[in-house]
Scaffold this active site. Structure first.
Site, mmCIF file in Angstrom:
data_model
loop_
_atom_site.group_PDB
_atom_site.id
_atom_site.type_symbol
_atom_site.label_atom_id
_atom_site.label_comp_id
_atom_site.label_asym_id
_atom_site.label_seq_id
_atom_site.Cartn_x
_atom_site.Cartn_y
_atom_site.Cartn_z
ATOM 1 C CE LYS A 52 12.354 -1.071 4.997
ATOM 2 N NZ LYS A 52 12.562 0.361 4.705
ATOM 3 C CB SER A 100 9.164 2.149 5.618
ATOM 4 O OG SER A 100 10.438 2.141 4.974
ATOM 5 C CB SER A 132 12.493 4.480 5.412
ATOM 6 O OG SER A 132 11.236 4.872 4.947
#
Length: 482
Positions: A75, A150, A174
């Protein structure tokens, strides 16, 4: 889709080289990215160099670990030395960290091959990856829908088969919510189990890094590689890290599982309710003793979170001012104008909204009424979980109240977007481990996730229940046709 152990076997038997595995992954990414848009940066050159190092070790007879030569996506809020780290924000456009996060250092030491950095909601604030300043990521099961957020890029990359495993971060859901939307396994570990050093902070008392995988064993292996004490993170727990795969036993006899009553009712999609109930019946058939448990303050998690997380974010994001790195507004009249214009032009609307909420909650006249009160409710939520774990080993509920929604469906209504983390937020507030695993599909063929919640540092029990369910069901073998 191969597992980590299967790829490892191919490597040690010299059936395939690490370079071939990496090239295959990079080719798959090139082929699918025009549809999925999961990656912000590809690191092909570094990936092939790392794969060649693994191949050299194999050639010289050096024993390699299970993650050596395995492609992984990271990420883009985890700092990677010499590789852009944008956090999905214009304000960090062009930022190249001078240091490496602890988790990516540990993965590199284990021989894992980072193939790229994945898209996310700006500064990890969002539930659909639509808040990224760079691109929209599609859900591999339906390209018109969101992957969740997210960590939507990481979840989509694993679901699409672009990479076998990925790292995400989870502040209020997330990792787990996109895992549910994309039909993969996603784990938020106990707060402090994994070092946050090098994770760009959103809400420091809630953020935690965790794995995405297509199956429970791969998630357990990845957690084992990144977990453990780190003196660089003051909140890191100094506890021994077991081999989590030893807990993967397909038998639940004697295990007590509690259904959180408060998660069923208004706001829950009837198909999600039906599918998760069926999954809970399956746990019973596997030998678990299932009962209903009340966590009366569970529903206060959402308003509590939306005071605490923005308050911490308003402080954490004060450092982005255009002085040293990232975006700087061109031609400001003076220093103050540079600060204000850089932040006005660099941050997106959702980040600004949360900074404003946090600044308001921390302001002198409202601190007691909002922030202090939210911290008290957080303690009550923790106490509800503590009482529940005196009666059961693992708690269970849907991961998200709905399946993946259409892109653009909730962007105009922030509150409806916030509700998609209704089931996951209380777990962060209490610092507990939570895992989402696929448990079926709705009538449109969209994945549904079941959330398993353990007590502090009881990842072992969470993995055991998840593995037993996975072995008895076909869901982890279903992949989107792209």
């Amino acid at each position: 889709m191969a597992s980590i152990r299967e790829l490892h076997q191919q490597l040690v038997s010299k059936e395939r080289s690490a370079k071939e595995i990496t090239q295959d992954a990079l080719e798959k990414i090139q082929q699918l990215e025009p549809k999925v848009h999961a990656f912000l940066t590809l690191t092909a050159e570094q990936a092939l160099a790392q794969a060649e190092r693994v191949d050299q070790q194999i050639a010289t007879g050096t024993e390699i670990g299970l993650l050596a030569g395995i492609p992984i996506a990271i990420k883009d809020n985890l700092c990677t030395k010499g590789i852009p780290t944008t956090c999905g924000s214009k304000i960090l456009q062009g930022f190249i960290p001078p240091y490496e996060s602890t988790v990516t250092s540990r993965l590199a030491a284990a021989g894992a091959v980072m193939v790229g950095k994945t898209n996310l909601d700006e500064f990890a604030m969002g539930s659909s990856t639509e808040n990224s300043a760079y691109q929209l990521t599609a859900n591999p099961w339906d390209l018109q829908r969101v992957p969740g957020g997210s960590s939507g890029g990481s979840a989509a990359a694993v679901a699409a088969g672009e990479t076998l495993i990925a790292l995400g971060s989870d502040t209020g859901g997330s990792i787990r919510q996109p895992a549910s939307f994309c039909g993969v396994v996603g784990l938020k570990p106990t707060y402090g189990l994994v070092s946050r050093y090098g994770l760009v902070a959103y809400a420091s008392s809630l953020d935690q890094i965790g794995p995405f995988a297509t199956n429970v064993e791969d998630a357990a292996l990845l957690l084992g590689a990144i977990a453990g004490h780190d003196p660089q993170d003051s909140t890191s727990l100094n506890v021994p890290i077991p081999d989590y795969t030893q807990f993967l036993i397909p038998d639940l006899k004697g295990k007590k599982i509690g259904i959180i009553q408060e998660t069923y009712g208004e706001g829950l999609d009837p198909q999600v309710e039906q599918v998760t109930h069926k999954a809970i019946q399956q746990l019973e058939e596997l030998g678990a003793e299932v009962r209903e448990i009340s966590c009366p303050r569970f529903r206060y998690g959402l308003p509590t979170y939306y005071i605490i997380a923005p308050s911490e974010a308003s402080a954490n994001l004060a450092r982005y001012d255009g002085v040293k790195y990232g975006f700087r507004s061109p031609d400001p009249e003076n220093l103050l104008s540079m600060y204000t214009r850089t932040r006005a032009e660099g941050f997106g609307p959702e980040v600004k909204r949360r900074i404003m909420i946090g600044t308001y909650a921390l302001s002198a006249g409202y601190y007691d009424a909002y922030y202090l009160k939210a911290q008290k409710v957080r303690t009550l939520i923790k106490q509800d979980f503590e009482a529940a774990f005196e009666q059961v080993d693992v708690l269970v509920c849907p991961t998200a109240p709905t399946t993946a929604f259409a892109a653009g469906a909730k962007t105009a209504d922030p509150l409806s977007m916030y509700l998609s983390d209704l089931m996951t937020i209380p777990v962060n507030l209490a610092g507990l481990p939570g895992l989402s695993l696929p448990c079926g599909f709705d009538q449109q063929g969209l994945p549904i996730g079941l959330q398993l919640i353990g007590n502090v540092l009881r990842e072992d029990l969470v993995f055991q229940v998840a593995y037993a369910y996975e072995q008895a069901t076909p869901w982890h073998d279903r992949h989107p046709q792209l």
